[in-house]
Scaffold this motif. Structure first.
Motif: not given
Lengths: 281, 344
Positions: B64-67, B96-101, B235-239
Motif C-alpha cells: 500500500p502507498f499514497n502519493g 492511493w493504493s491499498g494492494g489487491e486491486d 504504508g498502510p492506507q485508510d480502508p
C-alpha cells in the motif's frame, strides 16, 4: 512631585488605542455599506443557483457545485470574492488608514502624539485586519445560512467534489478553515496596501496600486511561458480554498499559499515600519 | 528653512524607498529559493541494465502507498473538453493504493474533480461536474490471466525483445519524490523509424517500482511527456479510501464488464519502435461511440492517399490517422510510416 507633573504626557494604554481605532474603522458608513454588500453576495449566488437549478441540472464550475449542496456556498462565495472584491475592501481600509489620514491632515497629529511609531503601525494594521475579518465573516456566516435556507441540500450533509459526503460539523469546520485561510491571504494584501499607503497622501493611489497589481499578477499567471513565476505570485494559490471541498482534504495548496502570503506580509510590514519610523511629522 | 526641511524629507523618503525595494527583492529571492530546491544525485551501487529491467518486471507488489503524480504534457495535442489533461500543461493526480486491486485516483481541476475508485470487485468513476457515477464490475478472472505465470522468464523474454530494437542503459541515479532511483534509458536503434529519441524510466532502488517516465522526442530538448511521483509514502492506507458510495443526487449508470476479448480488433504492422497499430471499430460501434471514449471527430486535419481518406492527428511523439471507413492507425512514427502501414 509626581511623574504626572513633569509635563511629559503619559502614554495611553495600547488596548485603548486599539479599541478606538477599531471603533473608528467599523463606525465608518462606507465600511458598514461594504460589509452589507458582502453579506449580499452569498444571498445573490443562492438565489441565482436556485433559479438556474429549477430550469436545468447542475451547472459547471464551482457555482454549479453549489446547486442542491448548500454548504458549498460559503466556500464558493469566499473563493469568488477573494478574486477581486475582498482585496478591494482591504485596499480601501488600508488607503484610509495612512494615506487617508495624511490627506485629511490628521496624520500629523498622530505622528506628533506620544505614541510610539511602531505602536501606531500595529494599531493601523489591526484596523485593516478587522475589516478583512469582518468581510470574510459576513461572507461565511451569511453563506452558511443562505446555503442551508435558500439552496438546501442533502440533510445534514455536504457532498464533496470527490463524491463523498461529510457531516455538518466537519463541513462547518472546513468553512472555518477556509475563512481563516482567506483572512491570512487578505492580511498579505493589506500589508502591501499599507506599504503603498505609507508613501502617498492620495488614498486612490493605494486602490489603484492594489487593483493594478492584482490584474498584472492575473495576467502574468495566465501566460504559460511564465510558469516559473507562479510560485512568486500571491494570486496563483487563490483557488486553493476549493481544496477544502475535496475528500481527503489536500493541505499542500492551502499551506503553500499561506507560506507565500507570509512572505508578502513580511515584506509589506517591513516597508511600512521602515517608512513610518523615518517619516517626518 | 522650509525648503531645507523639504529636501531632508525627500532624502529621507528616498532612503525609505530604497530600503523597501531592497526588502522586496530579498523576499522575492527568498520565495524563489524556498520553492525551487534542486534534486541531488544519490550514491547507489552500480547495476547492469538487464538486471535492473529484470528486477522491475519481476518485482513483487510494492504494497500500500499514497502519493501525488504530476503529468507534464508537451505532446502538442488539443485539450479535449472531457479530458483537459490531454492538452499541453501540467496536471496532478492523487493516488492511493491499498494492494489487491484496491485503489483510488483523484484528478482535481480548479473547480471540480474526477474520482476513480476500485474496491476490488467494482470500479467507480465519479465526475463532479455533472455529478455522475459510472459503475463497472471488475472481471477477476481476466485480471488473473494478465499476470504472467513465471515473472522471471517473462522478464528475460522482454529483455530479448528490447535488445533487438533498442539500446538499454543505466544513466546514473536520480532522486524522485524523495526516493533514490536508478535512471534506466531506452534508446531506439538507428534503423528504427520513430519520432522518439529516448525514453527514461526512474526506478526506485529499493522497491524496483517505476517512479517517473520521461519521453523525449526528436527535435526537441524538452520532454514531450513526463509523468512521475512528486510525493510518495509507503504504508498502510485508510480502508475507507477504497470504498465508494454514490452521494445523494448523483446519477449512477452501469457499464458492462470489460472482457479480455472485447474491444476493437487490432493488427500490428512492423515491430519495435516503428510499430503501427491498426484498430478497426466494430461495425455496430460506428453509430454509437463508447461513452468513455473521448470524441475525436473534431480533432485533426483532413488527409487522403491511396489507402483512402481520413483525419490526421499529430503530436510530438506520434501520429494517428482515423480513416473515414472506421480504421484507426497509430504509432510513435512519422506520418509516412502510418500511411505505409495503412496501404499494406
Amino acid at each position: 512631585m509626581t511623574a504626572l507633573d513633569t509635563g511629559v504626557p503619559k502614554a495611553a494604554p495600547f488596548t485603548r488605542l486599539l479599541a478606538a481605532e477599531v471603533r473608528w474603522v467599523l463606525r465608518r458608513p462606507r465600511t458598514l455599506v461594504m460589509l452589507g454588500l458582502f453579506a449580499l453576495i452569498p444571498v445573490l449566488i443562492a438565489i441565482g443557483v436556485r433559479v438556474a437549478d429549477r430550469q436545468a441540472g447542475p451547472g459547471r464550475g464551482l457555482i454549479g457545485a453549489v446547486a442542491g449542496n448548500g454548504l458549498v456556498l460559503p466556500v464558493a462565495a469566499m473563493t469568488v470574492a477573494l478574486g477581486l472584491l475582498l482585496p478591494l475592501a482591504v485596499a480601501m481600509a488600508a488607503a484610509d488608514a495612512i494615506a487617508g489620514e495624511a490627506a485629511a491632515g490628521t496624520l500629523r497629529g498622530l505622528l506628533l502624539a506620544p505614541v510610539g511609531r511602531l505602536r501606531l503601525v500595529v494599531v493601523k494594521a489591526s484596523g485593516v485586519l478587522v475589516v478583512a475579518a469582518a468581510a470574510v465573516l459576513a461572507l461565511a456566516v451569511v453563506g452558511v445560512l443562505a446555503g442551508l435556507l435558500v439552496v438546501g441540500g442533502p440533510p445534514g450533509q455536504l457532498v464533496t467534489l470527490s463524491g463523498s459526503t461529510i457531516g455538518t460539523t466537519e463541513a462547518l469546520g472546513r468553512v472555518t478553515l477556509v475563512a481563516l485561510w482567506t483572512v491570512g491571504q487578505l492580511a498579505a494584501v493589506g500589508a502591501v496596501a499599507l506599504a503603498v499607503s505609507a508613501f502617498t497622501e492620495h488614498p486612490l493611489v493605494v486602490l489603484a496600486a492594489v487593483l493594478g497589481g492584482l490584474i498584472i499578477f492575473g495576467v502574468l499567471g495566465a501566460i504559460p511561458a511564465l510558469d516559473w513565476l507562479q510560485p512568486v505570485l500571491l494570486t496563483s494559490g487563490w483557488t486553493a480554498g476549493v481544496d477544502a471541498l475535496r475528500d481527503p482534504m489536500p493541505l499542500d495548496g492551502l499551506a503553500d499559499a499561506t507560506l507565500r502570503a507570509l512572505w508578502y506580509l513580511a515584506a509589506g510590514a517591513a516597508v511600512v515600519v521602515l517608512r513610518m519610523l523615518r517619516r517626518d511629522a | 528653512m522650509v525648503q531645507a526641511e523639504g529636501m531632508a524629507g525627500r532624502r529621507n523618503r528616498g532612503r525609505s524607498v530604497a530600503a523597501g525595494v531592497v526588502t522586496t527583492i530579498a523576499v522575492g529571492l527568498g520565495l524563489l529559493v524556498s520553492t525551487g530546491a534542486a534534486g541531488a544525485q544519490p550514491q547507489l551501487p552500480p547495476i547492469a541494465p538487464e538486471e535492473l529491467v529484470r528486477s522491475v518486471l519481476s518485482a513483487p507488489n510494492p504494497g500500500p502507498f499514497n502519493g501525488t503524480v504530476e503529468l507534464q504534457n508537451g505532446l502538442g495535442l488539443p485539450a479535449l473538453p472531457e479530458l483537459p489533461q490531454a492538452g499541453n500543461g501540467t496536471s496532478t493526480a492523487r493516488i492511493w493504493s491499498g494492494g489487491e486491486d484496491r485503489g483510488r485516483v483523484a484528478l482535481p481541476t480548479d473547480s471540480g474533480e474526477r474520482t476513480l475508485v476500485s474496491d476490488g470487485t467494482t470500479f467507480w468513476a465519479w465526475n463532479s461536474a455533472d455529478r455522475t457515477v459510472v459503475r463497472r464490475p471488475i472481471d477477476q478472472a481476466a485480471r488473473q490471466e494478465d499476470r504472467p505465470a513465471d515473472p522471471t522468464a517473462a522478464a528475460t523474454r522482454a529483455i530479448e525483445q528490447l535488445r533487438a530494437t533498442s539500446t538499454v542503459a543505466v544513466d546514473g541515479t536520480a532522486e524522485v519524490a524523495g526516493r533514490d532511483a536508478y535512471e534506466l534509458v531506452l534508446t531506439p536503434a538507428p534503423t528504427e523509424r520513430t519520432l522518439l529519441r529516448e525514453v527514461r524510466v526512474a526506478v526506485d532502488a529499493e522497491k524496483r517500482m517505476p517512479l517517473r517516465l520521461t519521453v523525449l522526442s526528436t527535435g526537441s530538448p524538452d520532454p514531450a511527456l513526463r509523468v512521475g511521483f512528486t510525493e510518495l509514502t509507503f504504508g498502510p492506507q485508510d480502508p475507507a479510501l477504497f470504498t465508494f458510495t454514490p452521494p445523494p443526487g448523483a446519477t449512477v449508470t452501469d457499464a458492462p464488464a470489460r472482457g479480455p476479448q472485447e474491444g476493437p480488433e487490432r493488427t500490428t504492422v512492423g515491430d519495435g519502435w516503428d510499430r503501427v497499430v491498426i484498430a478497426r471499430r466494430p461495425a455496430d460501434a460506428t453509430t454509437t461511440p463508447s461513452p468513455d471514449a473521448p470524441d475525436l471527430s473534431s480533432v485533426g486535419s483532413p488527409v487522403s492517399g491511396p489507402w483512402g481518406s481520413g483525419r490526421l492527428i499529430t503530436s510530438t511523439v506520434g501520429t494517428a490517422i482515423v480513416t473515414d471507413d472506421g480504421r484507426l492507425a497509430a504509432g510513435a512514427v512519422p506520418e509516412q510510416v502510418v500511411t505505409e502501414a495503412l496501404s499494406r
